[in-house]
Each structure stands twice: as C-alpha cells, then as structure tokens.
Enzyme design. Structure first.
Site, PDB file in Angstrom:
ATOM      1  N   LYS A  34       1.184   4.220  -2.855  1.00 28.52           N
ATOM      2  CA  LYS A  34       0.881   5.631  -2.565  1.00 28.52           C
ATOM      3  C   LYS A  34       2.103   6.527  -2.801  1.00 28.52           C
ATOM      4  O   LYS A  34       1.960   7.688  -3.178  1.00 28.52           O
ATOM      5  CB  LYS A  34       0.352   5.768  -1.133  1.00 28.52           C
ATOM      6  CG  LYS A  34      -0.998   5.078  -0.923  1.00 28.52           C
ATOM      7  CD  LYS A  34      -2.065   5.657  -1.827  1.00 28.52           C
ATOM      8  CE  LYS A  34      -3.410   4.997  -1.693  1.00 28.52           C
ATOM      9  NZ  LYS A  34      -4.436   5.552  -2.590  1.00 28.52           N
ATOM     10  N   TYR A  52       0.832  -1.212   0.000  1.00 29.94           N
ATOM     11  CA  TYR A  52       0.000   0.000   0.000  1.00 29.94           C
ATOM     12  C   TYR A  52       0.867   1.263   0.000  1.00 29.94           C
ATOM     13  O   TYR A  52       0.642   2.192  -0.780  1.00 29.94           O
ATOM     14  CB  TYR A  52      -0.920  -0.034   1.224  1.00 29.94           C
ATOM     15  CG  TYR A  52      -1.885   1.119   1.320  1.00 29.94           C
ATOM     16  CD1 TYR A  52      -3.064   1.131   0.564  1.00 29.94           C
ATOM     17  CD2 TYR A  52      -1.638   2.194   2.165  1.00 29.94           C
ATOM     18  CE1 TYR A  52      -3.957   2.192   0.658  1.00 29.94           C
ATOM     19  CE2 TYR A  52      -2.526   3.256   2.261  1.00 29.94           C
ATOM     20  CZ  TYR A  52      -3.686   3.249   1.510  1.00 29.94           C
ATOM     21  OH  TYR A  52      -4.568   4.313   1.609  1.00 29.94           O
TER      22      TYR A  52
HETATM   23  P1  NAP Z   1     -13.089   2.694   0.960  1.00 28.23           P
HETATM   24  O1  NAP Z   1     -14.163   3.227   1.847  1.00 28.23           O
HETATM   25  O2  NAP Z   1     -12.663   1.283   1.095  1.00 28.23           O
HETATM   26  O3  NAP Z   1     -13.517   2.997  -0.553  1.00 28.23           O
HETATM   27  C1  NAP Z   1     -12.706   2.588  -1.612  1.00 28.23           C
HETATM   28  C2  NAP Z   1     -13.410   2.932  -2.901  1.00 28.23           C
HETATM   29  O4  NAP Z   1     -12.582   2.502  -3.996  1.00 28.23           O
HETATM   30  C3  NAP Z   1     -14.748   2.235  -3.037  1.00 28.23           C
HETATM   31  O5  NAP Z   1     -15.682   3.119  -3.585  1.00 28.23           O
HETATM   32  C4  NAP Z   1     -14.427   1.108  -4.004  1.00 28.23           C
HETATM   33  O6  NAP Z   1     -15.547   0.715  -4.781  1.00 28.23           O
HETATM   34  C5  NAP Z   1     -13.384   1.732  -4.897  1.00 28.23           C
HETATM   35  N1  NAP Z   1     -12.592   0.721  -5.579  1.00 28.23           N
HETATM   36  C6  NAP Z   1     -11.787  -0.214  -5.025  1.00 28.23           C
HETATM   37  N2  NAP Z   1     -11.238  -0.986  -5.985  1.00 28.23           N
HETATM   38  C7  NAP Z   1     -11.706  -0.506  -7.170  1.00 28.23           C
HETATM   39  C8  NAP Z   1     -11.496  -0.865  -8.521  1.00 28.23           C
HETATM   40  N3  NAP Z   1     -10.688  -1.877  -8.859  1.00 28.23           N
HETATM   41  N4  NAP Z   1     -12.130  -0.155  -9.476  1.00 28.23           N
HETATM   42  C9  NAP Z   1     -12.957   0.878  -9.153  1.00 28.23           C
HETATM   43  N5  NAP Z   1     -13.196   1.260  -7.892  1.00 28.23           N
HETATM   44  C10 NAP Z   1     -12.573   0.577  -6.913  1.00 28.23           C
HETATM   45  O7  NAP Z   1     -11.774   3.546   1.140  1.00 28.23           O
HETATM   46  P2  NAP Z   1     -11.534   5.104   1.402  1.00 28.23           P
HETATM   47  O8  NAP Z   1     -10.969   5.228   2.736  1.00 28.23           O
HETATM   48  O9  NAP Z   1     -12.717   5.893   1.005  1.00 28.23           O
HETATM   49  O10 NAP Z   1     -10.339   5.321   0.371  1.00 28.23           O
HETATM   50  C11 NAP Z   1     -10.427   6.151  -0.770  1.00 28.23           C
HETATM   51  C12 NAP Z   1      -9.019   6.489  -1.210  1.00 28.23           C
HETATM   52  O11 NAP Z   1      -8.377   7.227  -0.167  1.00 28.23           O
HETATM   53  C13 NAP Z   1      -8.131   5.273  -1.468  1.00 28.23           C
HETATM   54  O12 NAP Z   1      -7.282   5.512  -2.552  1.00 28.23           O
HETATM   55  C14 NAP Z   1      -7.346   5.155  -0.193  1.00 28.23           C
HETATM   56  O13 NAP Z   1      -6.126   4.483  -0.389  1.00 28.23           O
HETATM   57  C15 NAP Z   1      -7.138   6.606   0.141  1.00 28.23           C
HETATM   58  N6  NAP Z   1      -6.800   6.878   1.533  1.00 28.23           N
HETATM   59  C16 NAP Z   1      -7.601   6.458   2.546  1.00 28.23           C
HETATM   60  C17 NAP Z   1      -7.234   6.710   3.859  1.00 28.23           C
HETATM   61  C18 NAP Z   1      -8.075   6.283   5.039  1.00 28.23           C
HETATM   62  O14 NAP Z   1      -7.582   6.371   6.171  1.00 28.23           O
HETATM   63  N7  NAP Z   1      -9.327   5.868   4.835  1.00 28.23           N
HETATM   64  C19 NAP Z   1      -6.040   7.375   4.108  1.00 28.23           C
HETATM   65  C20 NAP Z   1      -5.238   7.786   3.055  1.00 28.23           C
HETATM   66  C21 NAP Z   1      -5.634   7.533   1.763  1.00 28.23           C
HETATM   67  P3  NAP Z   1     -16.066  -0.812  -4.777  1.00 28.23           P
HETATM   68  O15 NAP Z   1     -16.563  -1.076  -3.405  1.00 28.23           O
HETATM   69  O16 NAP Z   1     -17.117  -0.825  -5.818  1.00 28.23           O
HETATM   70  O17 NAP Z   1     -14.866  -1.654  -5.133  1.00 28.23           O
END
Ligand code: NAP
Length: 249
Positions: A161, A157
């Site tokens: 990133k 991961y």
């Molecule tokens: P999340 O709630 O798990 O949501 C992830 C999203 O990505 C979902 O809508 C999912 O849709 C979509 N997704 C995953 N695989 C996919 C694919 N192959 N094609 C199209 N869509 C896909 O996670 P989140 O926390 O909102 O994360 C959003 C972004 O922020 C990510 O890039 C994550 O790495 C980043 N981020 C998150 C955090 C944190 O603490 N939460 C921190 C830093 C960065 P489906 O369910 O349809 O697959």
C-alpha cells in the site's frame, strides 16, 4: 468527449464485492459504462451486475487476475475494442495475508505484492495506453492508512500500500501533461469481507480510537472515488486522500 458526458467508460478492478462493488455502484450513477473484473467471485460478480442494472446502469464483467499480465492485457483490450475508449481506472483489487515477519512465508509476501502492487502497475499500464491516446483520464488507486503508518503483522500488505502511493505520485507526474490525473485513496478500517476476521470486540476497541467513532463503510470510500473520477476533481493529481474517520492525522 469530456469526462462527465455520456458514455464514459470506467474499469474497476475487483468490483464483485466489498469496496469495489460500492465503487461500481457509485460510478454507475453518472451514466458511466462500468467494466469490472474478479478472480474467483463469479457469484458476487453476477450480484454486482444485477444491482447496477437495477439502477439503470450499464455493466460488463470478466474473470481476470490482475497479477497475470496476459489476463490484464486481454481484459483491457476487450474493453477498448468494445467501447473505443477508457476514461476511469480504479485499482481496487487487493488481498491480505497477514503474519508477523519472522514467520511470514515468502509466498505470502509475493502474493500480496503481486496482486496489490504489480496488479496496479499492470492495469495502469494497460489502461493508460488508451488514456494517452485520448489525452484524458482518471486513475485512482485504493491504498490504505497502513501504507503510511505501518501495522504489526502486515509488513507485506503495508509495503504494497505504501508502494501504491509511490506509483500514484510517479505516474501523476508522468501523465499530467496528457490531462490524466492519478490519485490514491488511503482507506482506514472498512467493514468488508477483508476485515471480517477482526472480532466484534476488537472492532469496538478500534472504533473507540477513531475520532469519528465508527468503522468505515464501503460507501464512504466509494463517494470519494466518484468525486476523484469526476470533472469536479480536474485540478487534483498526485494526492493521497484519507478516508479514515480521523484515524491518522
Ligand atoms: P474484499 O472484500 O476482500 O474484496 C477484494 C476484492 O479484490 C474482491 O472483489 C476480489 O475478487 C478482488 N481481487 C482479489 N484478488 C484479485 C485478483 N488477483 N484479481 C482480480 N481481483 C482480485 O476487500 P475490500 O475491503 O473490499 O478491499 C478492496 C480494496 O480496498 C483492497 O485493495 C484493499 O486492500 C483496500 N482497503 C481495504 C480496507 C478495509 O478495511 N477493508 C482498508 C484499506 C484499504 P475475487 O473474490 O474474485 O478475488
């Protein structure tokens, strides 16, 4: 057409839930037609659509896996065919498959890199074809604090990133002369499904290490993305904006 005028078109990947949903809602406030994709969460996608429509926004969504070239091509072709333009791309879709390195399966490495990094490459390439024609655009990549700090158990991961940051800077340099800005938002720990596996006790401990004293919310990230997508951010490119409550200074 300027970026803040009517009928702006934005694509948000993984917009069905979490940070992606919050970004869709924030961008929709600015009279922008939102297109988002998802890979599995069709029910959540309908909910996001309903929330945007309730606010008077325009929205369309489709099932398309960002790691599959053909699906990405079809998705972006449909957006451009329907609207004739593309102003904003937010590469938000992401997954995590954590594990300590000696036990990390090759498949878990590949899956995370394919969605988080290759997915952003495929979507950026597809979206920028239209942006280059328009000679304008905003690309925003959702990176993470762990792309800068590293994190035990997240080699795949964190590498994805960190890779996004290299992608951001390189594409920013390539596209600057075409009035396309490319920036990354490095989010800290944010309350979403992705972080639900962290226990409440552990989250409390982490919050004590965050200078602002709390874990972030999806809206904290979405507000910065909306700014970077706007005309007000016209002179910002190739940057990594940290949204982490002061976790990494
Ligand atoms: P999340 O709630 O798990 O949501 C992830 C999203 O990505 C979902 O809508 C999912 O849709 C979509 N997704 C995953 N695989 C996919 C694919 N192959 N094609 C199209 N869509 C896909 O996670 P989140 O926390 O909102 O994360 C959003 C972004 O922020 C990510 O890039 C994550 O790495 C980043 N981020 C998150 C955090 C944190 O603490 N939460 C921190 C830093 C960065 P489906 O369910 O349809 O697959």
């Amino acid at each position: 057409m300027g970026l803040d005028q009517n009928h702006r078109v934005a694509v948000v990947t993984g917009g069905a839930r979490g940070i992606g949903r919050a970004i869709c809602l924030a961008l929709a406030e600015n009279d922008t037609h939102i297109y988002f994709n998802y890979s599995r969460s069709s029910e959540s996608a309908r909910e996001t659509e309903a929330l945007i429509k309730k606010k008077g926004g325009r929205v369309s969504s489709a099932c398309a896996d960002v790691s599959v070239e053909k699906e990405v091509q079809n998705f972006f072709s449909a957006v451009v065919k329907e609207t004739g333009r593309l102003d904003v791309l937010v590469n938000n879709a992401g997954i995590s498959k954590d594990g300590l390195l000696p036990r990390m399966k090759e498949q878990d490495w590949d899956d995370v890199i394919d969605v988080n990094l290759k997915g952003a490459f495929l979507c950026t390439r597809a979206a920028s074809r239209q942006m280059l024609k328009q000679r304008s655009g905003r690309i925003i990549n959702i990176s993470s604090v762990v792309g800068l700090t590293g994190n035990p158990g997240q080699a795949n991961y964190a590498a994805s990133k960190a890779g996004l940051i290299g992608l951001t800077k390189s594409v920013a340099l390539e596209y600057a002369s075409r009035n396309i800005t490319v920036n990354a938002v490095a989010a800290g720990l944010i309350n979403t499904d992705m972080t639900q596996t962290i226990s409440a006790a552990e989250k409390k401990k982490i919050a004590q290490r965050i200078p602002l004293g709390r874990i972030g919310e999806a809206d904290d990230v979405a507000a910065v993305v909306a700014f970077l997508a706007s005309d007000r951010a016209a002179y910002i490119t190739g940057q990594v904006i940290h949204v982490n409550g002061g976790l990494y200074l």
